[in-house]
Design a protein around this motif. Structure first.
Motif, PDB file in Angstrom:
ATOM      1  N   ASP A 137    -100.855 -10.817  54.238  1.00  0.00           N
ATOM      2  CA  ASP A 137    -102.123 -10.647  54.940  1.00  0.00           C
ATOM      3  C   ASP A 137    -101.943  -9.600  56.037  1.00  0.00           C
ATOM      4  OD1 ASP A 137    -104.854 -11.292  55.442  1.00  0.00           O
ATOM      5  OD2 ASP A 137    -104.239 -12.493  57.162  1.00  0.00           O
ATOM      6  N   GLY A 138    -102.926  -8.738  56.190  1.00  0.00           N
ATOM      7  CA  GLY A 138    -102.901  -7.715  57.234  1.00  0.00           C
ATOM      8  C   GLY A 138    -102.254  -6.437  56.743  1.00  0.00           C
ATOM      9  N   TRP A 139    -101.262  -5.945  57.497  1.00  0.00           N
ATOM     10  CA  TRP A 139    -100.511  -4.734  57.166  1.00  0.00           C
ATOM     11  C   TRP A 139    -101.427  -3.542  56.974  1.00  0.00           C
ATOM     12  CZ3 TRP A 139     -95.909  -5.815  58.683  1.00  0.00           C
ATOM     13  CH2 TRP A 139     -95.453  -7.134  58.593  1.00  0.00           C
ATOM     14  N   SER A 140    -102.290  -3.345  57.953  1.00  0.00           N
ATOM     15  CA  SER A 140    -103.187  -2.195  57.939  1.00  0.00           C
ATOM     16  C   SER A 140    -103.487  -1.783  59.369  1.00  0.00           C
ATOM     17  CB  SER A 140    -104.489  -2.529  57.204  1.00  0.00           C
ATOM     18  OG  SER A 140    -105.182  -3.553  57.879  1.00  0.00           O
ATOM     19  N   GLU A 187    -106.457  -0.665  61.985  1.00  0.00           N
ATOM     20  CA  GLU A 187    -107.890  -0.815  62.169  1.00  0.00           C
ATOM     21  C   GLU A 187    -108.319   0.017  63.362  1.00  0.00           C
ATOM     22  OE1 GLU A 187    -108.214  -5.037  62.706  1.00  0.00           O
ATOM     23  OE2 GLU A 187    -107.980  -5.442  60.568  1.00  0.00           O
ATOM     24  N   ALA A 233    -103.739  -4.699  62.335  1.00  0.00           N
ATOM     25  CA  ALA A 233    -104.298  -5.983  61.935  1.00  0.00           C
ATOM     26  C   ALA A 233    -103.260  -7.079  62.140  1.00  0.00           C
ATOM     27  CB  ALA A 233    -104.706  -5.930  60.465  1.00  0.00           C
ATOM     28  N   ASP A 234    -103.723  -8.306  62.393  1.00  0.00           N
ATOM     29  CA  ASP A 234    -102.803  -9.442  62.432  1.00  0.00           C
ATOM     30  C   ASP A 234    -102.129  -9.505  61.064  1.00  0.00           C
ATOM     31  OD1 ASP A 234    -103.609 -10.025  64.999  1.00  0.00           O
ATOM     32  OD2 ASP A 234    -105.017 -11.594  64.372  1.00  0.00           O
ATOM     33  N   SER A 235    -100.810  -9.578  61.044  1.00  0.00           N
ATOM     34  CA  SER A 235    -100.076  -9.447  59.795  1.00  0.00           C
ATOM     35  C   SER A 235     -99.113 -10.608  59.592  1.00  0.00           C
ATOM     36  CB  SER A 235     -99.298  -8.126  59.785  1.00  0.00           C
ATOM     37  OG  SER A 235    -100.196  -7.038  59.893  1.00  0.00           O
ATOM     38  N   SER A 236     -99.026 -11.058  58.341  1.00  0.00           N
ATOM     39  CA  SER A 236     -98.133 -12.164  58.020  1.00  0.00           C
ATOM     40  C   SER A 236     -97.666 -12.069  56.579  1.00  0.00           C
ATOM     41  CB  SER A 236     -98.826 -13.510  58.256  1.00  0.00           C
ATOM     42  OG  SER A 236     -99.916 -13.661  57.370  1.00  0.00           O
ATOM     43  N   GLN A 271     -95.394 -14.832  60.916  1.00  0.00           N
ATOM     44  CA  GLN A 271     -96.383 -13.938  61.512  1.00  0.00           C
ATOM     45  C   GLN A 271     -95.646 -12.851  62.288  1.00  0.00           C
ATOM     46  OE1 GLN A 271     -98.560 -17.052  63.612  1.00  0.00           O
ATOM     47  NE2 GLN A 271    -100.322 -16.599  62.303  1.00  0.00           N
TER      48      GLN A 271
END
Length: 156
Positions: A43-46, A48, A72-75, A139
Motif C-alpha cells: 500500500d502506498g509507495w507513491s 502525492e 503516501a503512507d506506505s506499508s 509501516q
C-alpha cells in the motif's frame, strides 16, 4: 506490452546506497534482502501533490497550481514465518534503509527501478480468528524524495 506485476515485480530492502542519486550498485542490491516472496499486500509507495487553490476576482473558476510533494503512507504486509523471525528483526521499528521496487523485475538495463529512503515506523503482528495465514504489517515513513524510473544496474 501489458504484464501482470505478480511474478515480475521484485521488492528488495537495501541497508545502504552510497550514491546521492539513489541509484544502487549491483553489490548493494546483492547485499539487500529480497522481500518479494513473503509479501501479501502493498500500500502506498507513491508521491502525492498538495495542490494550492489560486482564486481571483476575475473568474468564478478556481484554478490550482502544484504545491508541496509528499509521500503516501506506505506499508508492506508479510506472511509470518513460524520458525524464522527475519521480518521482525530485519525490519524492526526504527530500522533505516532503502526500499527498492523493481517494477519490471531485477533485470539489467530495464527501466522502472524506484528507490525510497525509508524508516520503519512500526512492525506489528496481525492477530485474527479468521481462517487465514499469520501476518505481519510493516509501516514505513519515506524520509526523503524518492528516485523514480531508474535503470537497473548490470549484473557485473
Amino acid at each position: 506490452m501489458r504484464f501482470n506485476r505478480k511474478g515480475v515485480t521484485k521488492i528488495k530492502f537495501l541497508p545502504t546506497i552510497a550514491s546521492s542519486s539513489l541509484l544502487p550498485t549491483r553489490a548493494e542490491i546483492t547485499a539487500g534482502n529480497d522481500l518479494t516472496q513473503g509479501i501479501h499486500s502493498i500500500d502506498g509507495w507513491s508521491l502525492e501533490n498538495q495542490p494550492i487553490e489560486t482564486p481571483d476576482m476575475d473568474s468564478t473558476f478556481v484554478p490550482k497550481i502544484d504545491g508541496d510533494d509528499t509521500a503516501a503512507d506506505s506499508s508492506l504486509g508479510f506472511y509470518e514465518d513460524n520458525t524464522l523471525d527475519d521480518i521482525e528483526t530485519e525490519l524492526a521499528k526504527g530500522t533505516t534503509g532503502f526500499m527498492c521496487i523493481f517494477s519490471k523485475g531485477d533485470v539489467a538495463s530495464a527501466k522502472g527501478l524506484d528507490v525510497y529512503p525509508v524508516k520503519v515506523a512500526s512492525n506489528s503482528k496481525q492477530y485474527s480468528t479468521d481462517n487465514e495465514a499469520a501476518k505481519i504489517l510493516v509501516q514505513f515513513v519515506i524520509t526523503d524524495r524518492p528516485a523514480f524510473n531508474q535503470t537497473v544496474p548490470s549484473m557485473t
